[in-house]
Scaffold this motif. Sequence first.
Motif, PDB file in Angstrom:
ATOM      1  N   TYR A  79       0.807  -1.230   0.000  1.00 54.12           N
ATOM      2  CA  TYR A  79       0.000   0.000   0.000  1.00 54.12           C
ATOM      3  C   TYR A  79       0.838   1.278   0.000  1.00 54.12           C
ATOM      4  O   TYR A  79       0.285   2.373  -0.059  1.00 54.12           O
ATOM      5  N   GLY A  80       2.152   1.154   0.093  1.00 51.04           N
ATOM      6  CA  GLY A  80       3.016   2.327   0.024  1.00 51.04           C
ATOM      7  C   GLY A  80       2.891   3.262   1.204  1.00 51.04           C
ATOM      8  O   GLY A  80       3.153   4.468   1.088  1.00 51.04           O
ATOM      9  N   ILE A  81       2.520   2.739   2.354  1.00 46.62           N
ATOM     10  CA  ILE A  81       2.375   3.558   3.566  1.00 46.62           C
ATOM     11  C   ILE A  81       3.748   3.787   4.188  1.00 46.62           C
ATOM     12  O   ILE A  81       4.553   2.855   4.288  1.00 46.62           O
ATOM     13  N   ASP A  82       4.000   5.003   4.617  1.00 40.79           N
ATOM     14  CA  ASP A  82       5.276   5.333   5.250  1.00 40.79           C
ATOM     15  C   ASP A  82       5.428   4.530   6.541  1.00 40.79           C
ATOM     16  O   ASP A  82       4.512   4.487   7.362  1.00 40.79           O
ATOM     17  N   PRO A  83       6.583   3.891   6.754  1.00 39.56           N
ATOM     18  CA  PRO A  83       6.748   3.068   7.966  1.00 39.56           C
ATOM     19  C   PRO A  83       6.673   3.865   9.258  1.00 39.56           C
ATOM     20  O   PRO A  83       6.254   3.334  10.292  1.00 39.56           O
ATOM     21  N   PHE A  84       7.076   5.149   9.208  1.00 36.88           N
ATOM     22  CA  PHE A  84       7.006   5.969  10.416  1.00 36.88           C
ATOM     23  C   PHE A  84       5.551   6.315  10.750  1.00 36.88           C
ATOM     24  O   PHE A  84       5.161   6.330  11.924  1.00 36.88           O
ATOM     25  N   GLN A  85       4.759   6.603   9.730  1.00 39.09           N
ATOM     26  CA  GLN A  85       3.326   6.810   9.948  1.00 39.09           C
ATOM     27  C   GLN A  85       2.695   5.557  10.542  1.00 39.09           C
ATOM     28  O   GLN A  85       1.927   5.621  11.517  1.00 39.09           O
ATOM     29  N   PHE A  86       3.039   4.407   9.985  1.00 40.50           N
ATOM     30  CA  PHE A  86       2.489   3.142  10.480  1.00 40.50           C
ATOM     31  C   PHE A  86       2.917   2.901  11.922  1.00 40.50           C
ATOM     32  O   PHE A  86       2.121   2.448  12.752  1.00 40.50           O
TER      33      PHE A  86
END
Length: 424
Positions: free
Chosen positions: A349-356
């Motif tokens: 999904y291309g979600i930023d790991p820091f956001q996650f």
Amino acid sequence: MIGGGFFLAFLIAGVPIAFALIALAVVIILAGGNHILFQSFPQQFFGGLENYGLLALPLFILLGEFMNEGGIGRRLMALAMALLGSVRGGLAYVNLVANMMMASILGSTVAQITIMSRIAVPEMERAGYPRDVSVAITAAGGMLAPIIPPSMMFIIFGVIAQLPIGDLFIAGIVPGVIMFLAFLAVIAWLGHRHAFPRSRTLDLRERVVAVRDALPAAAIPVVIIGSILGGIATPTEAAAVASVAAVIVGMFVYREMSVIDIWPAFMRAAASSAVVLFLIAAAGLFSWVITFENVPAIVSAWVQSLTTSPIVFLLTINLILLFLGMVTDPIPAIILVVPVFLPVATGVYGIDPFQFGVIVCLNLTAGLLTPPVGTGLFTAALMGNVRAERLARLILPFFLAAALVIVALSLFPMLSTGLGAALQ
């Protein structure tokens, strides 16, 4: 599916989480028929601890012990009171401000609730606040601990996800401030509903004394955050320097700590660290097994069959994490979630790991204050001598505010990634 049933059975039987994870890894290997993996068991178990970032964990735990012994928390409470004028619900705001200051030092929800219950609740009760409301505000303030750096959960997430811990700390600053402001709004509403008393206006001399006394204590979070943001020290080095600073402040400035108190603090920190590190070692073993058995790929295929939208994926993960946080502690929950869902979040999904990472830690901490397990909830109820059922109802407005913040973080990645990008 079989492994999940065994794991649930282990938990119902009262098996400690670390041993349940090891047993589950054994079950998965036996079910998959890859018996050759047993030859690497010892190596993988100890390999889970071979990470420099993990040194920060016992050091921050030690910092919390030194801070508690040295009377630093009480001075931060007095500083928060000196900064606030005579407003309705003044002590409630002071409680939250002090919680925010403590969160920037302790990084542990349960530790923060324990200390603040001793400091803030008696003061609020003497000022005319209902005891149960005082305990609820104190417990809700504990939700600031996992996202305002330093954070034990960020350290563990960073180690498992192989992310820079300092960058995770930076990612938590803006969400932490947003959460703090949301809780201020909740307190304003509660103050109107419960007719909170006004705080006493301190005269100039009292304010000066409070600020003067709190400056050494307030310097500790400044040292931690400043050295990390300035690139002067890693989180591990910052924790070590801050621990030394806490001893100096407690022994020579406040004179509430002696040489005799240092060794017991080391012993308590060592015992707490051993429990967490053993759990992380077991998690490393479990993560290695499920990766070898291709579990993340299976989960990825299942999730992709449900939705192709990153936002829908994140909102679904929020519900899963919240439920998981309700039935287990955050650290083992992180250990279970990250190896499975992080590759899907970033790779599919291309979600930023820091956001996650911020979303994971915040969801699991909210679960700390919800039944049926709710370690933070029951800790606050025990420390404040309030029924847990009553406390759960009073915390509900804060929980709803936290849920709105989580949704905002899911919809707007810049809230957790913008500051880090600006500092690069």
